[in-house]
Design an enzyme around this catalytic site. Structure first.
Site, PDB file in Angstrom:
ATOM      1  N   TYR A   1       6.834  -7.026   7.390  1.00  0.00           N
ATOM      2  CA  TYR A   1       7.448  -6.532   6.898  1.00  0.00           C
ATOM      3  C   TYR A   1       8.933  -6.098   7.793  1.00  0.00           C
ATOM      4  O   TYR A   1       8.674  -6.528   8.318  1.00  0.00           O
ATOM      5  CB  TYR A   1       6.668  -5.239   6.853  1.00  0.00           C
ATOM      6  CG  TYR A   1       5.815  -3.959   5.884  1.00  0.00           C
ATOM      7  CD1 TYR A   1       5.759  -3.705   4.654  1.00  0.00           C
ATOM      8  CD2 TYR A   1       4.912  -3.509   6.896  1.00  0.00           C
ATOM      9  CE1 TYR A   1       5.201  -3.072   4.254  1.00  0.00           C
ATOM     10  CE2 TYR A   1       3.919  -2.218   6.225  1.00  0.00           C
ATOM     11  CZ  TYR A   1       4.290  -2.414   4.468  1.00  0.00           C
ATOM     12  OH  TYR A   1       3.190  -1.562   4.318  1.00  0.00           O
TER      13      TYR A   1
ATOM     14  N   ASN B   1       6.388   2.047   4.773  1.00  0.00           N
ATOM     15  CA  ASN B   1       5.066   2.373   5.484  1.00  0.00           C
ATOM     16  C   ASN B   1       5.126   2.057   6.868  1.00  0.00           C
ATOM     17  O   ASN B   1       6.040   2.576   7.889  1.00  0.00           O
ATOM     18  CB  ASN B   1       4.242   3.104   4.440  1.00  0.00           C
ATOM     19  CG  ASN B   1       3.767   4.087   4.376  1.00  0.00           C
ATOM     20  OD1 ASN B   1       4.777   5.513   4.073  1.00  0.00           O
ATOM     21  ND2 ASN B   1       2.000   4.208   4.971  1.00  0.00           N
ATOM     22  N   ALA B   2       4.102   1.980   6.882  1.00  0.00           N
ATOM     23  CA  ALA B   2       3.631   1.013   8.075  1.00  0.00           C
ATOM     24  C   ALA B   2       3.642   1.449   9.292  1.00  0.00           C
ATOM     25  O   ALA B   2       3.988   1.272  10.289  1.00  0.00           O
ATOM     26  CB  ALA B   2       4.752   0.162   8.560  1.00  0.00           C
ATOM     27  N   GLU B   3       3.598   3.193   9.254  1.00  0.00           N
ATOM     28  CA  GLU B   3       3.795   3.819  10.719  1.00  0.00           C
ATOM     29  C   GLU B   3       4.660   4.032  10.931  1.00  0.00           C
ATOM     30  O   GLU B   3       5.036   4.298  12.282  1.00  0.00           O
ATOM     31  CB  GLU B   3       1.904   3.813  11.320  1.00  0.00           C
ATOM     32  CG  GLU B   3       1.205   4.178  11.037  1.00  0.00           C
ATOM     33  CD  GLU B   3       0.883   3.849   9.488  1.00  0.00           C
ATOM     34  OE1 GLU B   3       1.016   3.409   8.722  1.00  0.00           O
ATOM     35  OE2 GLU B   3       0.703   1.773  10.005  1.00  0.00           O
TER      36      GLU B   3
ATOM     37  N   ASN C   1       6.840  -1.064  -1.429  1.00  0.00           N
ATOM     38  CA  ASN C   1       5.195  -1.153  -0.562  1.00  0.00           C
ATOM     39  C   ASN C   1       4.585   0.012  -1.278  1.00  0.00           C
ATOM     40  O   ASN C   1       5.107   1.641  -1.289  1.00  0.00           O
ATOM     41  CB  ASN C   1       5.903  -0.935   0.580  1.00  0.00           C
ATOM     42  CG  ASN C   1       4.516  -0.514   1.452  1.00  0.00           C
ATOM     43  OD1 ASN C   1       4.018  -2.103   1.796  1.00  0.00           O
ATOM     44  ND2 ASN C   1       3.677   0.089   1.947  1.00  0.00           N
ATOM     45  N   GLU C   2       4.015  -0.028  -1.535  1.00  0.00           N
ATOM     46  CA  GLU C   2       2.486   0.975  -2.706  1.00  0.00           C
ATOM     47  C   GLU C   2       3.286   2.199  -3.108  1.00  0.00           C
ATOM     48  O   GLU C   2       3.419   3.835  -2.867  1.00  0.00           O
ATOM     49  CB  GLU C   2       1.772   1.597  -1.120  1.00  0.00           C
ATOM     50  CG  GLU C   2       0.807   0.891  -0.987  1.00  0.00           C
ATOM     51  CD  GLU C   2      -0.122   1.043  -0.405  1.00  0.00           C
ATOM     52  OE1 GLU C   2      -0.073   2.350   1.038  1.00  0.00           O
ATOM     53  OE2 GLU C   2      -1.130   0.643   0.510  1.00  0.00           O
TER      54      GLU C   2
ATOM     55  N   TYR D   1      -8.095   0.267   2.749  1.00  0.00           N
ATOM     56  CA  TYR D   1      -8.794   0.642   3.484  1.00  0.00           C
ATOM     57  C   TYR D   1     -10.115   1.037   3.943  1.00  0.00           C
ATOM     58  O   TYR D   1     -10.455   2.375   3.917  1.00  0.00           O
ATOM     59  CB  TYR D   1      -7.460   1.698   4.325  1.00  0.00           C
ATOM     60  CG  TYR D   1      -6.364   0.881   4.903  1.00  0.00           C
ATOM     61  CD1 TYR D   1      -6.097   0.142   5.735  1.00  0.00           C
ATOM     62  CD2 TYR D   1      -5.131   0.649   3.579  1.00  0.00           C
ATOM     63  CE1 TYR D   1      -4.702  -0.856   6.031  1.00  0.00           C
ATOM     64  CE2 TYR D   1      -4.129  -0.145   3.998  1.00  0.00           C
ATOM     65  CZ  TYR D   1      -3.837  -0.869   5.159  1.00  0.00           C
ATOM     66  OH  TYR D   1      -2.877  -1.874   4.931  1.00  0.00           O
TER      67      TYR D   1
ATOM     68  N   GLU E   1      -2.844  -6.125   1.305  1.00  0.00           N
ATOM     69  CA  GLU E   1      -3.336  -5.808   2.263  1.00  0.00           C
ATOM     70  C   GLU E   1      -4.838  -4.900   2.415  1.00  0.00           C
ATOM     71  O   GLU E   1      -5.280  -4.706   1.362  1.00  0.00           O
ATOM     72  CB  GLU E   1      -2.693  -3.702   3.090  1.00  0.00           C
ATOM     73  CG  GLU E   1      -1.051  -3.840   3.072  1.00  0.00           C
ATOM     74  CD  GLU E   1      -0.259  -2.577   3.615  1.00  0.00           C
ATOM     75  OE1 GLU E   1      -1.496  -1.269   3.552  1.00  0.00           O
ATOM     76  OE2 GLU E   1       0.531  -2.696   2.835  1.00  0.00           O
TER      77      GLU E   1
ATOM     78  N   TYR F   1      -3.693  -1.192  16.629  1.00  0.00           N
ATOM     79  CA  TYR F   1      -4.375  -1.125  15.794  1.00  0.00           C
ATOM     80  C   TYR F   1      -5.810  -1.960  15.506  1.00  0.00           C
ATOM     81  O   TYR F   1      -6.242  -2.175  14.886  1.00  0.00           O
ATOM     82  CB  TYR F   1      -3.112  -2.127  14.839  1.00  0.00           C
ATOM     83  CG  TYR F   1      -3.814  -1.526  13.510  1.00  0.00           C
ATOM     84  CD1 TYR F   1      -2.295  -0.757  12.840  1.00  0.00           C
ATOM     85  CD2 TYR F   1      -4.701  -1.844  12.004  1.00  0.00           C
ATOM     86  CE1 TYR F   1      -2.697  -0.051  11.985  1.00  0.00           C
ATOM     87  CE2 TYR F   1      -4.566  -1.225  10.643  1.00  0.00           C
ATOM     88  CZ  TYR F   1      -2.909   0.182  10.778  1.00  0.00           C
ATOM     89  OH  TYR F   1      -3.647   0.691   9.981  1.00  0.00           O
TER      90      TYR F   1
HETATM   91  C1  GAL Z   1      -0.473   1.437   3.807  1.00  0.00           C
HETATM   92  C2  GAL Z   1       0.896   0.504   3.911  1.00  0.00           C
HETATM   93  C3  GAL Z   1       0.814   0.789   5.158  1.00  0.00           C
HETATM   94  C4  GAL Z   1       0.640   0.598   6.045  1.00  0.00           C
HETATM   95  C5  GAL Z   1      -0.964   1.677   6.414  1.00  0.00           C
HETATM   96  C6  GAL Z   1      -1.843   2.094   7.021  1.00  0.00           C
HETATM   97  O1  GAL Z   1      -0.912   2.068   2.749  1.00  0.00           O
HETATM   98  O2  GAL Z   1       1.152  -0.170   2.744  1.00  0.00           O
HETATM   99  O3  GAL Z   1       2.372   0.214   5.108  1.00  0.00           O
HETATM  100  O4  GAL Z   1       0.365   2.529   6.502  1.00  0.00           O
HETATM  101  O5  GAL Z   1      -1.634   2.069   4.984  1.00  0.00           O
HETATM  102  O6  GAL Z   1      -1.647   1.454   8.442  1.00  0.00           O
END
Ligand code: GAL
Length: 997
Positions: free
Chosen positions: A92, A137-139, A197-198, A266, A309, A374
């Site tokens: 990103y 996003n990406a925290e 993003n998303e 995830y 992702e 992470y």
């Molecule tokens: C995804 C998002 C990422 C990051 C990840 C959680 O949904 O696209 O940017 O936030 O979740 O680490």
């Protein structure tokens, strides 16, 4: 079941093509390959991506250059990515990082110049997936939106509002232009470009496909911009789940579609606070996998199964365990879940994150603490361990298993095994007939030790393997992929119950590396072979050769280490897990290496082989190379090697130097909160009137003036508010908002009134503070000082949630006469373009540059004792300098270790500055993180370093902190961290800072 329907469908497709053409080979070329209409270099179909006519398994990992602001270290990360067998990486870019204000775009200063990423990718041979946002996003704070965008002046964002469009255009245009110079269509390495993003917002109702016109128009604006600015590679998207069905042309022809839609997943949740893991995948169950195959078949049947992702770890929330939560997403997770995806026929996935890095300065969103380790395969301190190695086992396999890029799912279930607790997914390449059987526990949450035999279809007929007394095992949260008709060079494995690690062709003859855990048995058959012998038996026993199925079967039980068999001239290496972990197949050469902690690369020139990598402990090095190799260098130094009877070269490498860091002593200190006193002069340029009586922010203020800090151009971390009032008052009510784990403190006329210490869930706190124990002036102005920090702006729709004072009300008073506000020195003017927008907060010491190298603190008070202490509720600034003289030819990683001496109060907040970089936020009252890795480049390993610490004591008990550092690892390495000392990355203090008092 939809799965079965789809399997029949794909069988039908295969049959259809078989009928159309005479050979299987022809059939596959007739499947329409798609392209984006702009180029034919990147193509795709439902099997895989194809680049330059070659199908590839895109095994990628995400990393954020802005979370490691030392460009020279990007090479370290990417070499590690390459060495693990990945074929790509993704990143990103972060709009906020490049745009300190709405007039400035910086893609050139220090780590803001991203061109080295593209250049390294080319040098190392990694494809790139570029993800420019503009929302990411990406925290990260506000999900990557510049914080000047969060005031309401640009609307609610992520839509087609012209104010927002005009804001993102310059940044997005620049990203597109930069990327356009590095596309695979021109021999460079960028293969696709992700839009937003998303952003799963294409539909108001997915069920009846009611389009969301605003979202569609926004996507179209971004896509047009990308194309107009030279992007010719496919545009991609990442749906946040399998329900939103956005932007994929197989689902609908509505506007805004990208070329290749993907899905993020995830399965183990995205945070290591598992209690919140119940939204996207239902309630969290450890090691429970998710079915993707049916989704892709049903909704994206012409696209490759692409996961932009896939979980590479999980972020660490405030108050979460230090170091993340490796137990949930560690080596076992990598083993099982990445193989699961292969069973699901995924041929393109990017691990989020491959290297997480650090939330230095104010980069983080409130959901995550200072560390963005992470639990990634490459840790925040850049070390690699079992998770990296476990991922490497599979990545090397996918890199060498070319047939995996085109398979049909033939079937799945327990019928493949003789153990009802074990199932298999059978994938088959319709062109070569190679088979891949991915085996799993029926209930993947179960970690039992299961023995089984597997029914496989081979070119020699149906077999049940192993068939000579051994068993296959899934021991724990593990999976195994059994191959059939697997081609390596001119040879072919009829089957192997030991997993294929990799292979290489040396002097025309293959060397094949297989691995199986210690104590387990393995069995494989090499098609057409006649004779086998044991060349070295370090880790094997019960080796037997059996002539059958038109070839030779070998059976063995794996002990420790590596054994070598020779079968009709083919070398077969049998490795246990530990040896496989330290087995390397450096790309761009044919050599194979066993032994070192890391092999970064190798190059062959005539008879000279140069290998580069890292050594931590003394190691035997074994190299399988062409016979022509007569001399070997390791990191440029010749090493003596001897030839083994089976033709490899063995040498030894000695361990790295042990390093002792000098003690951090000679601290000096000074108070950094003069603003609390009524007579402090806040007329300087650091201060502005907080006098807005209206705001476009969607939250309507309940008291005026508007005390939202971003309105006034102060966006990062700690801000100071001075509220003036005349005459008497008996209390103040303050409602302050700063995001999870934030805190605030108030003083009246220099005296401490009270604090909100924070916790890991409160984003906002309202307190009524009585003036009973403080002096209220009746003849002159009273000054209330409010200091608050923030832990970043919320993500997605929360980006506009204000940071600052939401309500301020005096009791028994005529009210505040006016407010003054200070934050980061210079506001949005970007005083420190190198360290950039996120680095500084607004404390007095920061504004005048006490955190910077070169400031002279000689007149400050010397600190006695080892702890850095402030008494009473105030802010203390501490500085020391320390010289380092660390050895060259080493990669050395250092962390700072912060602590609170026993019996001292925890109610303080500290910032750690290393050569001016804010590299740690230490909130002992809330979080658990005590170790803060700081990279070389921020530290100077061959010069003087300035370490500064700000301690904001929130209670009258004061605050006391201990500051130490330690070596995480020292590896003899081709990465010479002593040389990463580019002074331009560490600009020094200048007098212009003094204006910001
Ligand atoms: C995804 C998002 C990422 C990051 C990840 C959680 O949904 O696209 O940017 O936030 O979740 O680490």
């Amino acid at each position: 079941m939809a799965g079965l329907r789809r399997i029949l469908h794909s069988l039908w497709i295969s049959l259809f093509f078989l009928c159309l053409s005479s050979t299987a080979e022809d059939s596959v070329t007739q499947w329409p390959l798609h392209n984006d209409g702009y180029n034919k270099v990147v193509e795709w179909d439902h099997y895989s991506f194809q680049i330059d006519t070659q199908r590839i398994f895109v095994f990628s990992g995400e990393f954020h250059y802005w979370r490691i602001p030392v460009p020279d270290l990007w090479r370290d990360i990417l070499e590690k990515v390459k060495a693990a067998g990945f074929t790509a990486f993704s990143f990103y870019s972060n709009w906020a990082y490049h745009a300190p204000n709405n007039e400035t775009l910086d893609f050139s200063t220090g780590a803001h110049d991203i061109t080295p990423l593209f250049e390294l990718a080319k040098e190392l041979g990694l494809y790139i997936i570029v993800r420019p946002g503009p929302y990411i996003n990406a925290e990260t704070t506000a999900g990557g939106f510049p914080l000047w965008l969060t005031t309401g002046d640009y609307g609610s964002l992520r839509n087609n509002d012209t104010r927002y469009t005009n804001a993102w255009k310059p940044y997005f245009t620049e990203m597109s232009k930069i990327t356009s110079r590095y596309q695979v269509t021109d021999g460079e390495n960028a293969i696709c470009y992700q839009i937003e993003n998303e952003y799963g917002d294409q539909w108001i109702s997915t069920t009846d496909k009611t389009p969301n016109e605003t979202a569609i128009s926004y996507m179209e604006l971004l896509e047009e911009n990308a194309r107009q600015n030279g992007i010719r590679i496919p545009l991609t998207s990442n749906d946040p789940n399998m329900n939103s069905h956005s932007w994929g042309s197989d689902f609908s022809n509505e506007g805004g579609n990208v070329d290749i839609a993907g899905v993020d997943s995830y399965p183990s949740c995205w945070t290591c606070d598992l209690s919140v893991c119940d939204s996207t995948n239902g309630a969290y169950v450890a090691y429970q996998v998710v079915d993707y195959y049916d989704y892709f078949q049903d909704y994206q049947p012409t696209l490759p199964e692409f996961m932009p992702e896939f979980q590479g770890g999980s972020y660490n929330p405030w108050g979460g365990p230090e170091g993340g939560c490796p137990d949930d997403t560690g080596a076992d997770f990598a083993n099982l879940f990445y193989r699961w995806n292969i069973g699901q026929r995924v041929t393109a996935m990017s691990l989020y994150m491959i290297f997480g890095g650090t939330n230095w300065g104010g980069i983080a969103a409130p959901v995550t603490a200072s560390s963005y380790d992470y639990s990634s395969p490459i840790s925040e301190d850049r070390s690699i361990g079992s998770k990296y190695y476990e991922t490497k086992l599979l990545a090397l396999f996918t890199r060498s298993a070319k047939d995996l890029t085109m398979t049909d799912l033939i079937g799945n279930g327990t019928q493949y095994t003789d153990n009802s607790a074990v199932r298999a997914y059978e994938l088959r390449n319709p062109s070569t007939n190679a088979g891949f059987y991915a085996t799993f526990h029926v209930n993947t949450s179960s970690g039992t030790n299961e023995a089984f035999h597997l029914k496989v279809d081979t070119s020699a007929g149906s077999l049940t393997v192993p068939s000579h007394g051994g068993v296959l095992r899934l021991n724990g949260h593990q999976s195994k992929i059994v191959v059939t008709d697997f081609t390596f060079g001119s040879a072919k494995l009829l089957y192997s119950t030991a997993e294929v690690l990799t292979f290489s062709i040396l002097d025309g003859v293959p060397t094949l590396a297989l691995w199986v855990p210690t104590g387990e048995s393995g069995e494989f058959n090499i098609h057409g072979a006649k004779k086998g012998s044991i060349k070295s038996c370090q880790g094997c026993s019960k080796v037997k050769f059996i002539k059958e199925h038109g070839g030779l079967t070998a059976t063995f039980t794996q002990s420790y280490g590596m054994s070598v068999l020779e079968i009709d001239g083919i070398r077969v290496l049998l490795l246990d897990r530990t040896y496989a972990y330290e087995f390397w197949a450096p790309a761009l050469t044919t050599i194979l290496v066993q032994g070192p902690y890391l092999v970064r690369g190798a190059s062959l020139s005539g008879s000279k082989l140069a290998v580069t990598g890292d050594i931590v402990n003394s190691t035997t090095l074994e190299i399988f190379a062409p016979k022509a190799v007569k001399s070997v260098t390791w990191n440029g130094k010749e090493i003596s090697t001897r030839q083994t009877e089976y033709g490899s070269l063995k040498g030894s490498l000695s361990s790295s130097k042990s390093i002792t860091l000098p003690k951090l002593t000679s601290w000096k200190s000074k108070d950094s909160l003069p603003e609390r006193f009524a007579d402090y002069d806040d007329s300087g340029i650091a201060w502005v009137d907080a006098d807005h009586m209206t705001t476009l922010n969607p939250r309507t203020p309940t008291t005026l003036p508007v005390l939202y800090a971003d309105e006034y151009g102060f966006h990062n971390g700690i801000r100071l508010w001075r509220g003036y009032f005349n005459g008497s008052a008996s209390a103040v009510n303050l409602n302050v908002q700063g995001g999870t784990a934030f805190g605030w403190t108030a003083w009246l006329n220099g005296e401490h009134l009270g604090s909100f210490y924070g916790n890991d869930s409160a984003e906002q706190a309202s307190l009524t503070l009585p003036f009973t124990n403080v002096t209220v002036h009746t003849t002159k102005s009273n000054v209330l000082l409010v200091v608050h920090d923030d832990t970043g702006h919320d993500e997605t729709t929360g980006a506009l949630n204000p940071r600052g004072i939401l309500d301020a009300t005096l009791t028994d008073s005529t009210g505040f006469t006016h407010w003054r506000l200070a934050g980061t020195a210079g506001g949005e003017s970007n005083l420190d373009p190198v360290r950039g927008v996120y680095n500084e907060d607004g404390l007095y010491g920061e504004r005048v540059g006490w955190h910077l190298p070169g400031y002279k603190e000689s007149s400050w008070t010397s600190v006695k004792g080892s702890a850095l202490s402030v008494s009473g509720a105030t802010v203390g600034f501490f500085r020391t300098t320390v010289s380092l003289d660390l050895p060259s030819d080493h990669d050395i990683s250092i962390s700072f270790v912060l602590g609170t001496p026993s019996s001292s109060a925890l109610t303080y907040r500290a910032q750690l500055f290393v050569n001016g970089y804010q590299y740690g936020r230490f909130n002992p009252y809330i979080g658990n993180q005590v170790e803060f890795p700081v990279p070389p480049g921020v530290l100077d390993y061959s010069g003087e370093n300035t370490i500064a610490v700000a301690v904001w004591a929130q209670s009258k008990e004061g605050g006391s902190i201990s500051v130490d550092w330690k070596v995480n690892y020292a590896a003899g390495s081709s990465l010479n961290t002593r040389q990463i000392n580019e002074a331009s990355l560490r600009p020094v203090w200048t007098e212009k800072r003094l204006k910001y008092v």
